[in-house]
Design an enzyme around this catalytic site. Structure first.
Site, PDB file in Angstrom:
ATOM      1  N   GLY A  79      51.134  50.239  69.059  1.00 40.18           N
ATOM      2  CA  GLY A  79      50.820  51.524  68.275  1.00 40.18           C
ATOM      3  C   GLY A  79      49.788  51.188  67.161  1.00 40.18           C
ATOM      4  O   GLY A  79      48.878  52.055  67.023  1.00 40.18           O
ATOM      5  N   CYS A  80      50.074  50.236  66.374  1.00 45.87           N
ATOM      6  CA  CYS A  80      49.117  49.893  65.375  1.00 45.87           C
ATOM      7  C   CYS A  80      47.698  49.695  65.762  1.00 45.87           C
ATOM      8  O   CYS A  80      46.618  49.816  65.308  1.00 45.87           O
ATOM      9  CB  CYS A  80      49.677  48.781  64.519  1.00 45.87           C
ATOM     10  SG  CYS A  80      51.058  49.115  63.884  1.00 45.87           S
ATOM     11  N   THR A  81      47.857  48.668  67.205  1.00 49.24           N
ATOM     12  CA  THR A  81      46.273  48.753  67.666  1.00 49.24           C
ATOM     13  C   THR A  81      45.664  49.946  68.100  1.00 49.24           C
ATOM     14  O   THR A  81      44.434  50.093  67.959  1.00 49.24           O
ATOM     15  CB  THR A  81      46.363  47.584  68.613  1.00 49.24           C
ATOM     16  OG1 THR A  81      47.010  46.432  68.345  1.00 49.24           O
ATOM     17  CG2 THR A  81      45.242  47.575  69.673  1.00 49.24           C
ATOM     18  N   ALA A 110      44.322  51.718  64.807  1.00 40.91           N
ATOM     19  CA  ALA A 110      43.186  51.077  64.275  1.00 40.91           C
ATOM     20  C   ALA A 110      42.085  51.307  65.227  1.00 40.91           C
ATOM     21  O   ALA A 110      40.841  51.567  64.749  1.00 40.91           O
ATOM     22  CB  ALA A 110      43.576  49.665  64.168  1.00 40.91           C
TER      23      ALA A 110
END
Length: 158
Positions: A47-49, A52
């Site tokens: 999710g963070c990738t 970002a």
């Protein structure tokens, strides 16, 4: 758990954190330009990738509208440097390993994770004006599609 929620019109809490290169970055360094300050749970997770990379892919239009993007997580600078390099991220990533800044912004606390209550990072985004006053505070955002929704809220989806 924290019940703190920052609202538009509130001065952004002060901080000094290390970036992905080990340089100190303070809130005062962000004065003079609108800033999208987003908090995410962990570098290099799915999710963070996604989030970002969405910011990376929108960076030219965000910068064209006068915004800089800064991401904050609990990851150490070396991991942030790897994340930035691996995914070609072109914005600053800040390290808050003791989550003191997360707490000051109200983004550390209880959350639901796969049906269980856990304590951790509440994915959140703040838009700061040139004087570092919060103009938009979004808590519990979803990683997928967040940047598109933020662009729409900011009137940039044209």
């Amino acid at each position: 758990m924290t019940d703190l929620r920052l609202a538009p019109g509130t001065p952004a809490p002060e901080f000094t954190l290390l970036d992905q290169d080990g340089n100190s970055v303070s809130l005062s360094d962000l004065r003079g330009q609108k800033t999208i300050l987003y908090f995410y749970p962990a570098a290099m997770t799915p999710g963070c990738t996604t989030q970002a990379c969405d910011f990376r892919d929108s960076i030219s239009s965000l910068q064209g509208a006068g915004y800089r993007v800064v991401g904050v997580s609990r990851d150490e600078p070396t991991k942030l440097a790897t994340f930035r390099e691996r995914d070609g991220l072109t914005f600053t990533l800040l390290s808050d390993p003791d989550h003191a800044v997360h707490t000051a912004y109200g983004v550390w606390g209880e959350k639901m994770n796969y049906g269980k209550v856990t304590e951790g990072v509440i994915r959140s985004t703040f838009v700061l004006d040139e004087e570092c006053v919060i103009t938009l505070a979004q808590y519990n955002v979803k990683a997928t599609g967040h940047v598109a929704r933020l662009r729409k809220t900011l009137g940039l989806d044209n």
